[in-house]
Write a protein that holds these residues in place. Structure first.
Motif, PDB file in Angstrom:
ATOM      1  N   ASP A 113       1.132  -1.101   0.029  1.00  0.00           N
ATOM      2  CA  ASP A 113      -0.044   0.059   0.003  1.00  0.00           C
ATOM      3  C   ASP A 113       0.889   1.285   0.083  1.00  0.00           C
ATOM      4  N   ALA A 114       2.142   1.193   0.581  1.00  0.00           N
ATOM      5  CA  ALA A 114       2.972   2.375   0.492  1.00  0.00           C
ATOM      6  C   ALA A 114       3.292   3.027  -0.779  1.00  0.00           C
ATOM      7  N   VAL A 115       3.429   2.002  -1.854  1.00  0.00           N
ATOM      8  CA  VAL A 115       3.832   2.281  -3.088  1.00  0.00           C
ATOM      9  C   VAL A 115       3.204   3.454  -3.653  1.00  0.00           C
ATOM     10  N   ALA A 116       1.768   3.441  -3.463  1.00  0.00           N
ATOM     11  CA  ALA A 116       0.881   4.599  -4.040  1.00  0.00           C
ATOM     12  C   ALA A 116       1.444   5.665  -3.537  1.00  0.00           C
ATOM     13  N   GLY A 117       1.666   6.270  -2.256  1.00  0.00           N
ATOM     14  CA  GLY A 117       2.278   7.166  -1.857  1.00  0.00           C
ATOM     15  C   GLY A 117       3.409   7.737  -2.285  1.00  0.00           C
ATOM     16  N   VAL A 118       4.573   6.717  -2.347  1.00  0.00           N
ATOM     17  CA  VAL A 118       5.743   6.966  -2.898  1.00  0.00           C
ATOM     18  C   VAL A 118       5.626   7.445  -4.266  1.00  0.00           C
ATOM     19  N   LEU A 119       4.882   6.419  -5.194  1.00  0.00           N
ATOM     20  CA  LEU A 119       4.955   6.842  -6.509  1.00  0.00           C
ATOM     21  C   LEU A 119       4.339   8.172  -6.731  1.00  0.00           C
ATOM     22  N   GLY A 120       3.249   8.697  -6.104  1.00  0.00           N
ATOM     23  CA  GLY A 120       2.406   9.759  -6.444  1.00  0.00           C
ATOM     24  C   GLY A 120       3.461  11.011  -6.288  1.00  0.00           C
ATOM     25  N   LYS A 121       4.232  10.970  -5.039  1.00  0.00           N
ATOM     26  CA  LYS A 121       5.248  11.938  -4.831  1.00  0.00           C
ATOM     27  C   LYS A 121       6.431  12.127  -6.045  1.00  0.00           C
ATOM     28  N   MET A 122       7.008  10.620  -6.299  1.00  0.00           N
ATOM     29  CA  MET A 122       7.941  10.739  -7.235  1.00  0.00           C
ATOM     30  C   MET A 122       7.533  11.193  -8.744  1.00  0.00           C
ATOM     31  N   LYS A 123       6.314  10.977  -9.107  1.00  0.00           N
ATOM     32  CA  LYS A 123       5.839  11.231 -10.406  1.00  0.00           C
ATOM     33  C   LYS A 123       5.516  12.638 -10.474  1.00  0.00           C
ATOM     34  N   THR A 124       5.120  13.424  -9.387  1.00  0.00           N
ATOM     35  CA  THR A 124       4.599  14.789  -9.411  1.00  0.00           C
ATOM     36  C   THR A 124       6.017  15.376  -9.673  1.00  0.00           C
ATOM     37  N   GLU A 125       7.017  15.038  -8.876  1.00  0.00           N
ATOM     38  CA  GLU A 125       8.273  15.879  -8.882  1.00  0.00           C
ATOM     39  C   GLU A 125       9.102  15.451 -10.179  1.00  0.00           C
ATOM     40  N   ILE A 126       9.154  14.420 -10.702  1.00  0.00           N
ATOM     41  CA  ILE A 126       9.930  14.342 -12.093  1.00  0.00           C
ATOM     42  C   ILE A 126       9.291  15.159 -13.279  1.00  0.00           C
ATOM     43  N   GLY A 128       6.956  17.599 -12.805  1.00  0.00           N
ATOM     44  CA  GLY A 128       7.312  18.938 -12.676  1.00  0.00           C
ATOM     45  C   GLY A 128       8.536  19.498 -13.118  1.00  0.00           C
ATOM     46  N   LYS A 129       9.647  18.741 -13.038  1.00  0.00           N
ATOM     47  CA  LYS A 129      11.156  18.740 -13.537  1.00  0.00           C
ATOM     48  C   LYS A 129      11.058  19.259 -15.048  1.00  0.00           C
ATOM     49  N   LEU A 130      10.370  18.033 -15.757  1.00  0.00           N
ATOM     50  CA  LEU A 130      10.272  18.320 -17.171  1.00  0.00           C
ATOM     51  C   LEU A 130       9.244  19.424 -17.765  1.00  0.00           C
ATOM     52  N   GLU A 131       8.432  19.683 -17.027  1.00  0.00           N
ATOM     53  CA  GLU A 131       7.526  20.846 -17.493  1.00  0.00           C
ATOM     54  C   GLU A 131       8.143  22.169 -17.342  1.00  0.00           C
ATOM     55  N   ALA A 132       9.137  22.038 -16.439  1.00  0.00           N
ATOM     56  CA  ALA A 132       9.825  23.606 -16.081  1.00  0.00           C
ATOM     57  C   ALA A 132      11.269  23.527 -17.020  1.00  0.00           C
ATOM     58  N   PHE A 133      11.576  22.317 -17.772  1.00  0.00           N
ATOM     59  CA  PHE A 133      12.692  22.055 -18.594  1.00  0.00           C
ATOM     60  C   PHE A 133      12.623  23.316 -19.914  1.00  0.00           C
ATOM     61  N   SER A 134      13.973  24.035 -20.142  1.00  0.00           N
ATOM     62  CA  SER A 134      13.941  24.742 -21.236  1.00  0.00           C
ATOM     63  C   SER A 134      15.217  24.607 -21.605  1.00  0.00           C
TER      64      SER A 134
END
Length: 214
Positions: A113-126, A128-134
């Motif tokens: 069950d812990a994976v859902a929380g970890v996955l959500g945080k990691m997916k959002t961070e990665i 976000g970095k790609l959306e900010a990429f320039s």
């Protein structure tokens, strides 16, 4: 008006290097579990860059370690990101239409069950970095603009003239992905000749880019 065309290429190696610099190698965070916040850390492998039907495909393998009440949980995840590279009016390459999917062959990942929380945080961070990429291409294009805008001497026997190529605008053709990012840019110019050579003010301001169909 006439056109001076330049061909712009960002190689796959150059694009991959820029993406690697913008994506963090490691990270950490917290996730909710059984009413409390637990800590996790992660580390990624080097990215793999491919080109797929007009989009870039970026693949990452991430190894995460989640702090559990009794021990730790090792989580192996594979990220696949599809994105469309575009060049905006300020000559900055960005990624749009991001599609991030995550998979894992690890059986314990599917049961925790812990994976859902970890996955959500990691997916959002990665993501976000790609959306900010320039990737700023203005210095490269500004150098070409400066060469074109500079007066051209025309020795005419006893007389002396000069040609001016006033840049009215810059147009960009469609993006081509062929082991890299390629684009044709056309500087729209208004040529003029003066005899004798007149003092003219040279514009150093690069006009905004206009993305056009042809």
């Amino acid at each position: 008006p006439a056109k001076v065309v330049m061909h712009l290429t960002v190689t796959s190696a150059g694009l991959k290097s820029a993406l690697e610099e913008n994506l963090p190698q490691t990270g950490e965070g917290t996730f909710p579990l059984l009413g409390s916040e637990r800590k996790f850390t992660w580390k990624r492998s080097p990215a793999t860059l491919r080109f797929n039907q007009g989009r870039i495909s970026l693949e990452l393998h991430v190894d995460a370690v989640a702090d559990m009440p009794v021990s730790t949980l090792d989580i192996g995840l594979d990220f696949k990101i599809l994105a469309e590279p575009v060049l905006n009016s300020e000559y900055v390459a960005k990624l749009q239409s991001l599609d991030v999917t995550v998979s894992s062959n690890d059986r314990v990942v599917k049961m925790a069950d812990a994976v859902a929380g970890v996955l959500g945080k990691m997916k959002t961070e990665i993501q976000g970095k790609l959306e900010a990429f320039s990737y700023d291409l203005r210095p490269m294009i500004a150098a070409a603009h400066e060469r074109v805008a500079r007066p051209i001497d025309l020795p005419l026997g006893d007389a002396h003239g000069c040609a001016m190529l006033k840049v009215l605008g810059v147009e960009a053709g469609p993006t081509v992905l062929a082991d890299g990012f390629e684009k044709d840019l056309a500087l729209i110019i208004a040529p003029s000749i003066t005899i004798p050579c007149a003092e003219a003010e040279i514009s150093t301001t690069l006009p905004p880019l206009a993305n056009v169909a042809t």
